[in-house]
Each structure stands twice: as structure tokens, then as C-alpha cells.
Design an enzyme around this catalytic site. Sequence first.
Site, PDB file in Angstrom:
ATOM      1  N   HIS A   1       0.819  -1.040   0.052  1.00  0.00           N
ATOM      2  CA  HIS A   1      -0.081  -0.144  -0.159  1.00  0.00           C
ATOM      3  C   HIS A   1       0.522   1.234  -0.085  1.00  0.00           C
ATOM      4  O   HIS A   1       1.921   1.138   0.506  1.00  0.00           O
ATOM      5  CB  HIS A   1      -0.851   0.048   1.232  1.00  0.00           C
ATOM      6  CG  HIS A   1      -1.935   0.747   1.319  1.00  0.00           C
ATOM      7  ND1 HIS A   1      -1.897   2.057   1.255  1.00  0.00           N
ATOM      8  CD2 HIS A   1      -3.477   0.762   0.658  1.00  0.00           C
ATOM      9  CE1 HIS A   1      -3.142   2.740   1.214  1.00  0.00           C
ATOM     10  NE2 HIS A   1      -4.120   1.965   0.880  1.00  0.00           N
TER      11      HIS A   1
ATOM     12  N   ASP B   1      -7.945  -5.314  -0.197  1.00  0.00           N
ATOM     13  CA  ASP B   1      -8.273  -6.069  -1.258  1.00  0.00           C
ATOM     14  C   ASP B   1      -8.135  -7.534  -1.131  1.00  0.00           C
ATOM     15  O   ASP B   1      -8.406  -8.468  -1.768  1.00  0.00           O
ATOM     16  CB  ASP B   1      -7.828  -5.786  -2.759  1.00  0.00           C
ATOM     17  CG  ASP B   1      -8.376  -4.440  -2.944  1.00  0.00           C
ATOM     18  OD1 ASP B   1      -7.492  -3.203  -3.373  1.00  0.00           O
ATOM     19  OD2 ASP B   1      -9.784  -4.190  -3.035  1.00  0.00           O
TER      20      ASP B   1
END
Length: 393
Positions: free
Chosen positions: A271, A328
Site C-alpha cells: 500500500h 483487497d
Amino acid sequence: SGGLITLDRGFKNTGSCESAITFLNGEQGILRYRGYSIEDLAENASFLEVAYLLIFGELPSQQELDKFHQDIKDESYVDEEMKKILDGFPRSAHPMGVVSSLTSALIAFNPSSVDVSSEEDMYKSIVKILAKFPVLCAWALRKRTGQPLDYGDSSLGYVENILKMMFKKANEDYKINPVVASALNKLLILHADHEQNCSASTVRIVGSSHAGLFVSISAGVAALWGPLHGGANQAVIEMLEGIKEDGGDSKKYMQKAKDKEDPFRLMGFGHRVYKNFDPRAKIIKKSADEVLGDLGIEDPVLDIAKGLEKEALEDDYFVKRKLYPNVDFYSGIIYRALGIPTEMFTVMFALGRLPGWIAQWREMRLMKEPIGRPRQIYTGENHRPYVDIDERH
Ligand code: SDX
């Protein structure tokens, strides 16, 4: 202006705006919407309540929430002519492409929403897109499954209505499963906003030209589709399925992810901001165990996901780069348990992110932000004279 231009690829160290909507702390893995922690909201709030909070800045009273919901119900239809656009797509069209196209097509049937500047007109556009977007998302699914297109049921809550529009069979009544409704409510809350991510920045920059809310949202859907962004939730399941088919050997995939020559990445990991566990991933992982347990579903892919997470967290390539599971990584396992097909996972992400995109667009417009127009470092040719074509070689 000729001033010093600093290059910042991917805007890794650039603040594009001031915003009071969402707070992230990447080192500690903190996420708050308007000061409320994601843990509190996911546990206690309804998705529509969180949508109101993100857009208008405060948790609504019961009366405010009821009026907001009623205003949305009053707009929960889509011009029948829109079905002709949907008819034009092949059944194999990816739902994200369908939803992005139909969302910008909404403008043709709602011309008053082309550009809005008064708060009152903004509110009208906001309730319209909150009402019509779920219809379009449900239509994209039913186009693929060959089922008749449906409208909502105004006796239901916002999330229950989405489930019914997606799954009601033509000749049967649809019974809401509270486990499914509660799981989707939580997932949509967890996806609702994430400050200046790729798709929110896209919504802001399109909206900054005063192109209107619907096309700004359509652009956000397009940006979210990419596998580096929201499209990752579909890519994660495809990767986990691949590992399962391959005999469950995660190490081979981790090796591929480390190989700089190989474009493959461990989908659902890493991320830009979180250099710790994504707080949403923690909640979704726990919810996956609960939901599959409540629904009595055994999904071997969940065990593969947990095994892959464990190995990655012990592998110094990933640890050094602070690569943790992100939002996700586990979400697709729940979507699948809810009966949602893989190609629709990113549409579910868009349904959740819609209020965040709206909130970012509204704040940008109310703050009268200037049109987004970054500069560059020029690396091309110096001035050179034109050469006639017969003198070129
Ligand atoms: C979302 O921004 C947001 O908030 C997004 C989001 C939201 O709510 O809106 O949180 C939703 O999009 C989550 C992310 C979903 N995407 C994926 O899961 C795809 C896989 N992840 C990566 O592509 C990547 O981690 C990103 C895109 C998420 C972040 O990319 P960055 O910040 O540009 O990081 P990078 O590509 O510069 O990587 C840094 C290093 C590199 O290695 P080195 O060149 O330093 O040796 O880490 C490596 C990368 O090769 N790396 C990975 C990796 N992610 C980064 N290596 C293997 N697998 C990965 N997943």
C-alpha cells in the site's frame, strides 16, 4: 510561472488539497471518517449513515437519515432509454466498463446535473447518483446473468435494496438473509473513503474543471478498475485460485513476485500509505471467518490466503518493503460467499466508495479549489527547424 518545479512521480510526497473528510495514519494503521474510527463505524453504523457522515460531516439524526433515504428513494429509477445503451454491450463486457459508461450516460437524462454550483443543486445531484448508481451496478450483473432488469424495493434499507436488485430471481420473492446483509453493510462501510487515493484524486481533478458530479464519478469508476487499485480484489481471487490449482504452493508465487523481470505482483499486498497492517484488512479477515461460518461455507481459498499472508509476513523481501495485506486481500472471499461473481468484485468496491467520491467532490467544489493542472520536467528535443518530407530519410 517559471518557479522551481519539483518532480514527484505518483505524487508520493505531494499533498493535493486540504481535506476534513478522512484521516489515515500509515505507520500505525489508523483510519477515521470525520474523526470516527473505522472499527466503531463498521461495528455500529449503517452504510447510509456513514455515507451521510462522509458527505455532510456529521452523523445524521434519525430524522435527517430518514429524509436523506426518502430523497434517495424518490430518485431510485433510471430512464428506460438507458436500457438501450446496456443492450449495446456484449454479455461478456466487464461490469466496470458497463458501469462507468452508464454512469456518464446518466448525464443525458439528467441535464440539470451537468454543472451544479449551489449547495441545493449539489444535493439534488448527490441523491440522484446515490439512488441511480446501485441500479446501474445491479443491471450490469443481470446483463451478464441474462436476468430481467429490476428497480429497487423502497420498503427495504439501502443495502438490502442493493442485494434484492442484484439477486432477486424473476419468478420468486427475494428473502433478505440478515447475515448477508450485515456482511455487505460492513464491507461497504470499510470501502467508503480513503482520502486522496487514485480514484478519489481522479474524481477531484475531473470535478475541478466543473464537469459535474456524474462524469466525475464515471471517471472514478474507470480509475478504480485498474488491478493496482480496486481491480486488485478480482486479481487476488484469480491469484489464489491459481495457487490452489497449482497444488497450493504459495512459495512459487512469492518467488515470482520478487523477480524484478516478472511483472507479477502479490495481489492484495502492499500500500502507498499503510506501512503496517491495513486496518480494513484486519476487520475483513475476521469477518470472513464469521460470515463463512454463519453461512456454513468451507472455502479452501480462505486457507490459502491465510497461508500466503503468514509466509509473506515471515519473508524478509516483503517485511523489508513493509508489504502487508491490504483491503483487497480478503474482501473477495466474502463477496464470493455472498454469491457475487468475481467480475463484480470491483463494482462492489465502487458501490462502497461512491459516498467517499461524492464527499471529496463536494468538498473540492465548496472550497472552490482551482482546476487541477500539474506541471512537468521537460526532457524532449530542443528547438529544431521543419524538414520537407522529401528531405527526410
Ligand atoms: C487499493 O491508495 C489507496 O488508498 C488505495 C486503496 C483505497 O482504499 O483507495 O487502499 C485501495 O488500491 C489497495 C491496493 C490494491 N492493489 C494491490 O493489491 C496491487 C498490488 N500492490 C502493488 O501494486 C503496490 O503495493 C501498490 C500499487 C498498492 C502501491 O504501490 P507503490 O506505493 O507505488 O509501491 P511501489 O510499486 O513503489 O513498491 C515499493 C516496492 C517495490 O520494490 P523495489 O522496487 O523497492 O525493490 O515494493 C515492491 C515493489 O516492487 N512491491 C511489491 C508489491 N507491492 C510493492 N512486490 C510484490 N508484490 C506487491 N504486491
